[in-house]
Design a protein around this motif. Structure first.
Motif, PDB file in Angstrom:
ATOM      1  N   TYR A   3      54.915   5.334  70.609  1.00  0.00           N
ATOM      2  CA  TYR A   3      53.551   4.897  70.286  1.00  0.00           C
ATOM      3  C   TYR A   3      53.278   3.449  70.691  1.00  0.00           C
ATOM      4  CZ  TYR A   3      53.288   9.222  67.603  1.00  0.00           C
ATOM      5  OH  TYR A   3      53.291  10.528  67.238  1.00  0.00           O
ATOM      6  N   LYS A   4      54.331   2.632  70.600  1.00  0.00           N
ATOM      7  CA  LYS A   4      54.136   1.215  70.983  1.00  0.00           C
ATOM      8  C   LYS A   4      53.748   1.128  72.452  1.00  0.00           C
ATOM      9  CE  LYS A   4      56.075  -1.926  67.839  1.00  0.00           C
ATOM     10  NZ  LYS A   4      56.550  -1.072  66.737  1.00  0.00           N
ATOM     11  N   LYS A   5      54.469   1.916  73.244  1.00  0.00           N
ATOM     12  CA  LYS A   5      54.193   1.922  74.687  1.00  0.00           C
ATOM     13  C   LYS A   5      52.757   2.427  74.932  1.00  0.00           C
ATOM     14  CE  LYS A   5      55.684   4.008  78.961  1.00  0.00           C
ATOM     15  NZ  LYS A   5      56.220   5.257  79.444  1.00  0.00           N
ATOM     16  N   LEU A   6      52.414   3.477  74.194  1.00  0.00           N
ATOM     17  CA  LEU A   6      51.067   4.047  74.336  1.00  0.00           C
ATOM     18  C   LEU A   6      50.001   2.990  74.025  1.00  0.00           C
ATOM     19  CD1 LEU A   6      49.138   6.462  74.715  1.00  0.00           C
ATOM     20  CD2 LEU A   6      49.508   7.038  72.318  1.00  0.00           C
ATOM     21  N   ALA A   7      50.228   2.254  72.944  1.00  0.00           N
ATOM     22  CA  ALA A   7      49.257   1.231  72.542  1.00  0.00           C
ATOM     23  C   ALA A   7      49.102   0.184  73.644  1.00  0.00           C
ATOM     24  CB  ALA A   7      49.695   0.580  71.230  1.00  0.00           C
ATOM     25  N   PHE A 140      44.949   8.098  68.164  1.00  0.00           N
ATOM     26  CA  PHE A 140      45.311   8.512  69.518  1.00  0.00           C
ATOM     27  C   PHE A 140      44.081   8.456  70.427  1.00  0.00           C
ATOM     28  CE2 PHE A 140      43.923  12.159  67.130  1.00  0.00           C
ATOM     29  CZ  PHE A 140      43.104  12.855  68.017  1.00  0.00           C
ATOM     30  N   PRO A 141      44.305   8.386  71.727  1.00  0.00           N
ATOM     31  CA  PRO A 141      43.158   8.326  72.638  1.00  0.00           C
ATOM     32  C   PRO A 141      42.590   9.718  72.878  1.00  0.00           C
ATOM     33  CG  PRO A 141      45.178   8.225  73.885  1.00  0.00           C
ATOM     34  CD  PRO A 141      45.593   8.279  72.442  1.00  0.00           C
ATOM     35  N   CYS A 142      41.308   9.769  73.079  1.00  0.00           N
ATOM     36  CA  CYS A 142      40.656  11.044  73.351  1.00  0.00           C
ATOM     37  C   CYS A 142      39.822  10.861  74.607  1.00  0.00           C
ATOM     38  CB  CYS A 142      39.793  11.434  72.161  1.00  0.00           C
ATOM     39  SG  CYS A 142      38.699  12.809  72.511  1.00  0.00           S
ATOM     40  N   PHE A 143      40.034  11.766  75.575  1.00  0.00           N
ATOM     41  CA  PHE A 143      39.352  11.627  76.862  1.00  0.00           C
ATOM     42  C   PHE A 143      38.189  12.607  77.021  1.00  0.00           C
ATOM     43  CE2 PHE A 143      43.454   9.714  77.296  1.00  0.00           C
ATOM     44  CZ  PHE A 143      43.242   8.600  78.086  1.00  0.00           C
ATOM     45  N   ASP A 170      41.628  17.402  66.898  1.00  0.00           N
ATOM     46  CA  ASP A 170      41.170  17.232  68.268  1.00  0.00           C
ATOM     47  C   ASP A 170      42.262  17.636  69.266  1.00  0.00           C
ATOM     48  OD1 ASP A 170      38.792  15.620  69.653  1.00  0.00           O
ATOM     49  OD2 ASP A 170      40.649  15.492  70.821  1.00  0.00           O
ATOM     50  N   PRO A 171      41.897  18.356  70.319  1.00  0.00           N
ATOM     51  CA  PRO A 171      42.907  18.787  71.308  1.00  0.00           C
ATOM     52  C   PRO A 171      43.635  17.617  71.964  1.00  0.00           C
ATOM     53  CG  PRO A 171      40.660  19.477  71.933  1.00  0.00           C
ATOM     54  CD  PRO A 171      40.560  18.879  70.586  1.00  0.00           C
ATOM     55  N   CYS A 172      42.985  16.466  72.101  1.00  0.00           N
ATOM     56  CA  CYS A 172      43.642  15.325  72.752  1.00  0.00           C
ATOM     57  C   CYS A 172      44.833  14.782  71.945  1.00  0.00           C
ATOM     58  CB  CYS A 172      42.653  14.208  73.018  1.00  0.00           C
ATOM     59  SG  CYS A 172      41.461  14.630  74.284  1.00  0.00           S
ATOM     60  N   ARG A 173      44.967  15.215  70.705  1.00  0.00           N
ATOM     61  CA  ARG A 173      46.139  14.878  69.902  1.00  0.00           C
ATOM     62  C   ARG A 173      47.427  15.217  70.647  1.00  0.00           C
ATOM     63  NH1 ARG A 173      47.378  16.206  63.965  1.00  0.00           N
ATOM     64  NH2 ARG A 173      45.676  15.195  62.882  1.00  0.00           N
ATOM     65  N   ASN A 174      47.340  16.318  71.373  1.00  0.00           N
ATOM     66  CA  ASN A 174      48.569  16.857  71.958  1.00  0.00           C
ATOM     67  C   ASN A 174      48.853  16.379  73.381  1.00  0.00           C
ATOM     68  OD1 ASN A 174      48.771  18.344  69.569  1.00  0.00           O
ATOM     69  ND2 ASN A 174      47.335  19.876  70.419  1.00  0.00           N
ATOM     70  N   LEU A 175      48.088  15.443  73.865  1.00  0.00           N
ATOM     71  CA  LEU A 175      48.345  14.944  75.229  1.00  0.00           C
ATOM     72  C   LEU A 175      49.716  14.253  75.276  1.00  0.00           C
ATOM     73  CD1 LEU A 175      44.887  13.312  76.132  1.00  0.00           C
ATOM     74  CD2 LEU A 175      45.813  15.484  76.962  1.00  0.00           C
ATOM     75  N   THR A 176      50.376  14.404  76.398  1.00  0.00           N
ATOM     76  CA  THR A 176      51.662  13.707  76.554  1.00  0.00           C
ATOM     77  C   THR A 176      51.388  12.315  77.124  1.00  0.00           C
ATOM     78  OG1 THR A 176      51.871  14.479  78.809  1.00  0.00           O
ATOM     79  CG2 THR A 176      52.872  15.861  77.078  1.00  0.00           C
ATOM     80  N   VAL A 177      52.392  11.430  77.030  1.00  0.00           N
ATOM     81  CA  VAL A 177      52.240  10.080  77.589  1.00  0.00           C
ATOM     82  C   VAL A 177      51.906  10.179  79.081  1.00  0.00           C
ATOM     83  CG1 VAL A 177      53.380   7.863  78.023  1.00  0.00           C
ATOM     84  CG2 VAL A 177      53.819   9.094  75.918  1.00  0.00           C
ATOM     85  N   GLU A 178      52.557  11.129  79.757  1.00  0.00           N
ATOM     86  CA  GLU A 178      52.336  11.286  81.204  1.00  0.00           C
ATOM     87  C   GLU A 178      50.877  11.654  81.503  1.00  0.00           C
ATOM     88  OE1 GLU A 178      54.935  12.916  79.598  1.00  0.00           O
ATOM     89  OE2 GLU A 178      56.172  11.161  80.091  1.00  0.00           O
ATOM     90  N   ILE A 180      48.335  11.060  79.653  1.00  0.00           N
ATOM     91  CA  ILE A 180      47.480   9.910  79.335  1.00  0.00           C
ATOM     92  C   ILE A 180      47.533   8.888  80.474  1.00  0.00           C
ATOM     93  CG2 ILE A 180      47.177   7.942  77.741  1.00  0.00           C
ATOM     94  CD1 ILE A 180      48.171   9.860  75.498  1.00  0.00           C
ATOM     95  N   GLU A 181      48.765   8.658  80.958  1.00  0.00           N
ATOM     96  CA  GLU A 181      48.944   7.711  82.069  1.00  0.00           C
ATOM     97  C   GLU A 181      48.099   8.138  83.274  1.00  0.00           C
ATOM     98  OE1 GLU A 181      53.103   7.261  82.572  1.00  0.00           O
ATOM     99  OE2 GLU A 181      52.924   5.089  82.827  1.00  0.00           O
ATOM    100  N   GLU A 182      48.132   9.424  83.525  1.00  0.00           N
ATOM    101  CA  GLU A 182      47.368   9.999  84.624  1.00  0.00           C
ATOM    102  C   GLU A 182      45.865   9.712  84.464  1.00  0.00           C
ATOM    103  OE1 GLU A 182      47.836  12.220  88.131  1.00  0.00           O
ATOM    104  OE2 GLU A 182      49.339  11.384  86.770  1.00  0.00           O
ATOM    105  N   TYR A 183      45.374  10.045  83.282  1.00  0.00           N
ATOM    106  CA  TYR A 183      43.953   9.825  83.000  1.00  0.00           C
ATOM    107  C   TYR A 183      43.578   8.356  83.185  1.00  0.00           C
ATOM    108  CZ  TYR A 183      43.211  14.464  80.877  1.00  0.00           C
ATOM    109  OH  TYR A 183      43.072  15.805  80.662  1.00  0.00           O
ATOM    110  N   LEU A 184      44.434   7.491  82.672  1.00  0.00           N
ATOM    111  CA  LEU A 184      44.124   6.054  82.757  1.00  0.00           C
ATOM    112  C   LEU A 184      44.092   5.609  84.207  1.00  0.00           C
ATOM    113  CD1 LEU A 184      46.173   4.589  79.748  1.00  0.00           C
ATOM    114  CD2 LEU A 184      43.706   4.925  79.894  1.00  0.00           C
ATOM    115  N   LYS A 185      45.044   6.153  85.000  1.00  0.00           N
ATOM    116  CA  LYS A 185      45.071   5.811  86.426  1.00  0.00           C
ATOM    117  C   LYS A 185      43.780   6.230  87.115  1.00  0.00           C
ATOM    118  CE  LYS A 185      49.787   5.828  87.842  1.00  0.00           C
ATOM    119  NZ  LYS A 185      50.650   7.017  87.863  1.00  0.00           N
ATOM    120  N   ASP A 186      43.253   7.371  86.683  1.00  0.00           N
ATOM    121  CA  ASP A 186      41.990   7.862  87.259  1.00  0.00           C
ATOM    122  C   ASP A 186      40.785   7.078  86.747  1.00  0.00           C
ATOM    123  OD1 ASP A 186      43.434   9.721  88.536  1.00  0.00           O
ATOM    124  OD2 ASP A 186      42.878  11.417  87.234  1.00  0.00           O
TER     125      ASP A 186
END
Ligand code: GLU
Length: 543
Positions: A3-7, A140-143, A170-178, A180-186
């Protein structure tokens, strides 16, 4: 999940820590019995009557306990921002002597150490707390698209929530770090949601200062904390701001009551203690059909506090009347404390009426008449002039030039043990006393007695005597007797058919000829102020 990394991934630039923030907002140095309240309007550019009602409660709770009352502008919803909104609100609070101890004027001064008092200037703070919650796995983040506010998805969830259906994770609860990383990159925008622990099977209980003991189903919704523009929702900002700014009692509209369980969960997630709450009822009125309806800005001018100002309502009267609506024991207290200052009323912020307050102009006007009747003529003049300077410019010159005459008019039946109760707002003055400034516009003549009316006026020319009230009345009696009216009331009551009427009838005829009305303040005073010449000329119209 780390979670720290996610934050860090979500908020790489946000270096401000909650520890640093909390140092900036030390606990207020107040006795434990002192309350801190706030008025927290959205910047809609006007002050709603219901909002003013809350501000009045806020002010009294804080000031009577030796605490602090502050103003916070909740401008996180950019769409609703109206510039100058805080000055409208401050202007009204000042006029009613409800000036907050702490506030900020847009682009101007800030008074108080717990600001910024505009939420839009506190963005970094909300982000820091959101980051913290993410780093602890509590948010958690929700996209998803609908995360700007209460979008359709959210609304649907709230509906289910209202009936206790537990399908709202919310379905975004279950997103993996990967992912999320992808979404952020986009470059995808994200919102931050609370990861609720509730499943909607339990109830939360609390005591409300207006509603009493309340039980509501717990939160089970992954509610949005930061919208995808990274502005906080009301819920998140409420928890953070009211904690940092030291609010101990939240007075807010009852529409927020269903959100209480969500607020409880957010406070717990943040490790904060909740304040006390007072959920105030909405203000209603009766429509023409006698049905109770909400006072709304669209339909009712009185929804906007500026209405009372424009109409020239007395400020004390508004406060006094609203106090009646706030505390049901106010009226009986007033009965036994007629002349007491309202500050002496034992106001209890935790005994706010749970009943629907009904705003009733007839009552307000009565309260206002009563209050104004005790003002000196001088004070009335000053209030009238101040009102005219704002809303009736065409009358200002006249009021200034003829101060003495106007003050005398205002003094008719005033400054006496039983003063006259007629004026309830300054805008009515010129209509109410139109006959003091020219011929009456209409006459309440009783046509069935037209002949008697004219006879009295013809005759009275010979009897008019304004040298003293006694002489004036003695002459009226003399004439009355001559024309066949009773001068002794007992005699008149015993044998009314023997007379044309009594002295009061005679006075009424004279009154109608001079003022146009069957009812007016003291006739002798009116006649003396108008002067004999004017009085005779008005009577000549009918004789
Ligand atoms: N900005 C919120 C509103 O106008 C404030 C509610 C509250 O006082 O907490 O409804």
């Amino acid at each position: 999940m780390d979670y720290k990394k996610l934050a860090e991934m979500l908020f790489p630039d946000n270096k401000l820590t909650v520890e640093e923030i909390e140092k900036r907002y030390p606990k207020r140095n107040l006795p434990s019995t002192a309350y801190v309240t706030r008025f927290a309007p959205s910047p809609t550019g006007y002050m709603h009557l219901g909002g003013f009602f809350q501000a009045l409660i806020d002010y009294n709770i804080a000031k009577r306990s030796g605490g602090v009352f502050y103003l916070r502008i909740e401008d996180t919803d950019n769409k609703r921002e109206i510039s100058g909104a805080s000055s409208v609100i401050m202007g009204i609070l000042n006029e009613y002597e409800l000036t907050p101890d702490e506030y900020q004027l847009k682009g101007g001064v800030t008074v108080g150490n717990y600001g910024p008092y505009y939420q839009s200037e506190r963005k970094e703070i909300y982000k820091a707390y959101a980051k913290k919650l993410v780093s602890e796995g509590k948010a958690f983040p929700c996209f998803c698209k609908k995360t700007e506010g209460l979008g359709d998805v959210q609304k649907l969830r709230e509906k289910k929530f209202a009936v206790g259906i537990n399908e709202d994770k919310d379905p975004c609860r279950n997103l993996t770090v990967e992912q999320i990383e992808e979404y952020l990159k986009d470059g995808k925008k994200f919102a931050i949601r609370l990861k609720t622990n509730g499943d909607g099977t339990k109830k939360v209980k609390f005591h409300d200062g207006a509603k009493g003991d309340v039980e509501i189903i717990e939160n089970s919704m992954d509610a949005i904390l930061l919208k995808n523009d990274l502005m906080p929702t009301y819920h998140f900002a409420h928890a953070i701001d009211d904690t940092l700014m030291g609010t101990t009692v939240v007075v807010r509209g009852e529409e927020w009551l269903p959100s209480y369980p969500l607020h409880k969960e957010i406070f717990e997630a943040l490790g904060f203690k909740q304040p006390k709450y007072i959920h105030t009822p909405l203000i209603y009125k009766f429509n023409e059909k006698g049905n109770k309806i909400k006072i709304s800005k669209r339909k009712h001018p009185e929804a906007d506090m500026r209405y009372f100002d424009k109409e020239g309502y007395d400020k004390e009267a508004i406060i006094e009347y609203l106090m009646n609506l706030i505390n049901s024991n106010f009226e009986s207290w007033r009965e036994t404390h007629k002349d007491a200052d309202i500050q002496e009323f034992p106001f209890d912020g935790f005994k706010i009426t749970a009943n629907t307050p009904i705003f009733d102009f007839v009552k307000l006007n009565d309260v206002s008449k009563e209050i104004i009747s005790h003002y000196s003529a001088e004070r009335c003049y000053n209030e009238l002039l101040a009102w005219a300077r704002e809303y009736s410019l065409e009358n200002v010159d006249y009021l200034v030039k003829d101060k003495e005459y106007v003050t005398k008019i205002l003094n008719i039946d005033r400054e006496k043990p039983k003063p006259r109760k007629d004026i309830y707002k300054w805008s009515m003055f010129f209509d109410l006393y139109d006959y003091m400034f020219g011929d009456p516009k209409k006459y309440e003549i009783d046509e069935t007695h037209r002949k008697d009316f004219e006879q009295v006026l013809r005759e009275y020319k010979k009897y008019i005597d304004l040298s003293s009230k006694d002489a004036w009345f003695a002459k009226i009696k003399e004439m009355a007797e001559k024309l066949g009216y009773a001068t002794d009331n007992k005699e008149y009551k015993a044998n009314p058919e023997k007379f044309k009427g009594n002295v009061a009838t005679v006075c009424e005829y004279i009154r109608v000829a001079i003022t146009g009305r069957k009812n007016s303040p003291d006739l002798y005073e009116i006649m003396t102020l108008l002067g004999e010449k004017e009085v005779l000329s008005r009577m000549a119209e009918f004789a």
